[in-house]
Design a protein around this motif. Structure first.
Motif: not given
Length: 481
Positions: A319-334
């Motif tokens: 589970e990937v959680v973004g808190l207060g992100l602005k214009n951000t890329l998050v890509v999570a792999m194992p």
């Protein structure tokens, strides 16, 4: 109705969408935008009939590492893969297009061939078929046809096509004045305002005979080595391996530089409908759509007080959680996580270069390694042991092999394995195990109708994939692939 042969280019490395797309399994095979891969979407789009068109089974050009992925995904989509030409090494698009034309011209020199990358998104198939039909008229008249996308913004990541005049709105093919390389932002804005420029989609349509003649006129040095590579090609389990020695003599050059920018019989078909090459994570976000805060979520992901961000998890248990992100890329792999400014998504290739310089395996490879019989993934790795999960497709078999430096323990957790160890052959069912001594000649098969899963524990002084002596292989592999 005139049949058109799709020529699908499927050899790219896909570093711009790292970590989802990597050299060992690039974006054309990934399910980025739904339940089918980009390759499957391309093949489906260029199949059957429509708008007065008829498509033959496609011809695919790829490399040896991807050959089984291509056929598996095509068959999974219910599409006859047609001939699959194996490039011995990457040589850019010009040799690939010429090889396809020479192969097609052996039986059908006047046949039309539509060259298309395997990793584009074109949602409106009917509109695209109508554009192809317009292009076919010009191609049958001896023109080399390219397709240009009506620009929606000042884009610096694409090359452009200069028409000289604005499209008339009919979608008919019109003369192409010149190709323009990727511009800076100010030049892109000027071209957008002019209304006489289109994005270069890298999609082409011409008769095999005509493109061969264009190569002979404008890139003659390519013709002899590529022709020899096609003439000396050898069949291999339904694939056609181009001759490596001859292929090595061909320059690495794009079809744009080699031929299209030099020819004088060029036409362009304007395409005013949606198209994307998914060339960056920003493009993926645009395709996927965003909520009222400009946030796009994919997989088990949560956004709290975020704006203009793409948050994507590719692992069911992560589970990937973004808190207060602005214009951000998050890509999570194992095995890897990318966090970046959305304004820098065109620079992801630099990430891959930096990881390669450090010798990081994740730069190019996944924990899951796809093979023609299924896949395996490493669950634990230490100096003298490795634990893998191995999944074997129904009816598939690994090669008859032995190892010099390691022994193996196999525990079947689902399905049934047919196991050969030296002169002994037996069935191993769920919750049963078997030991493969160092040096033993062995094979694992799945005789059932459902995938078979087992846990493999390797122990020994060396655990590399190249510690293998192969005696028999139904896939005719020449190395540890």
């Amino acid at each position: 109705m005139h049949a058109i042969t799709p020529v699908i280019l499927c050899g790219g490395s896909g570093t711009r969408l790292w970590p989802l797309s990597r050299k060992s399994y690039p974006k054309q095979f990934a399910r980025i935008m739904g339940d089918e891969s980009l390759l499957q979407g391309c093949a489906r789009r260029l199949s059957g009939q429509g708008e007065g068109l008829e498509f033959t089974p496609p011809m695919v050009l790829t490399n040896a590492d991807f050959r089984f992925m291509v056929t598996e995904q095509m068959l999974e989509a219910g599409i006859d893969p047609g001939p699959v030409l194996i490039e011995p090494e990457a040589r850019n698009t010009a040799p690939a297009v010429l090889a396809a034309a020479l192969h097609l011209a052996k039986d059908s020199p006047d046949a039309l061939m539509l060259v298309a990358p395997s990793d584009h998104v074109i949602p409106d198939t009917s509109a695209f078929h109508a554009a192809i039909a317009k292009g076919a008229e010009a191609a049958r008249a001896g023109r080399l046809v390219t397709f240009g996308i009506a620009p929606t913004h000042a884009e610096t990541g694409y090359g452009y096509l200069d028409l000289g005049d604005a499209p008339d709105g009919t979608g008919a093919a019109m003369p192409l004045r010149r190709f323009v390389e990727k511009p800076d932002l100010e030049t892109a804005k000027t071209m957008l305002e002019a209304g006489t420029y289109l994005w270069n989609a890298g999609i082409f349509l011409f008769a095999a005979r005509d493109i061969i003649a264009a190569f002979e006129a404008h890139a003659p040095d390519l013709v002899a080595p590529v022709r020899a590579a096609v003439d000396k090609a050898r069949a291999d389990l339904g694939f056609l391996r181009l001759d490596p020695e001859a292929w090595a003599g061909a320059d690495s050059i794009s079809v744009d530089f080699a031929v299209m920018e030099r020819a004088d019989n060029l036409s362009v078909v304007p395409y005013a409908h949606h198209w994307s090459d998914l060339g960056s994570w920003a493009a993926v976000q645009q395709e996927a759509g965003a909520d009222e805060n400009g946030v796009t979520l994919s997989g088990p992901a949560t956004a709290i007080d975020c704006e203009g961000s793409l948050i994507r998890s590719e692992s069911e248990g992560l589970e990937v959680v973004g808190l207060g992100l602005k214009n951000t890329l998050v890509v999570a792999m194992p095995d890897a996580v990318l966090v970046a400014d959305m304004a820098r998504t065109q620079d992801v290739g630099a990430v891959v270069k930096a990881l390669r310089a450090k010798g990081v395996a994740q730069a190019d490879s996944f924990a899951r390694d796809h093979r023609p019989w299924g896949y395996f993934e490493t669950l634990a790795l230490s100096g003298r042991f490795q634990v893998k999960r191995i999944v074997v497709k129904p009816g598939a078999a690994l090669s008859l092999q032995s190892h010099v430096h390691r022994a193996e323990h196999w525990i079947v957790v689902s399905g049934t394995a047919k196991v050969t160890i030296d002169d002994t052959v037996k069935l191993v069912s769920e919750n049963e195990s078997v030991y493969v001594p160092l040096g033993a000649v062995h094979r694992m098969e799945n005789p059932g109708k459902v995938p078979m899963t087992l846990i493999e524990v390797q122990t020994g002084s060396y655990l590399g994939e190249d510690d293998i002596i192969r005696y028999e292989d139904v896939y005719a592999r020449e190395s540890d692939d």
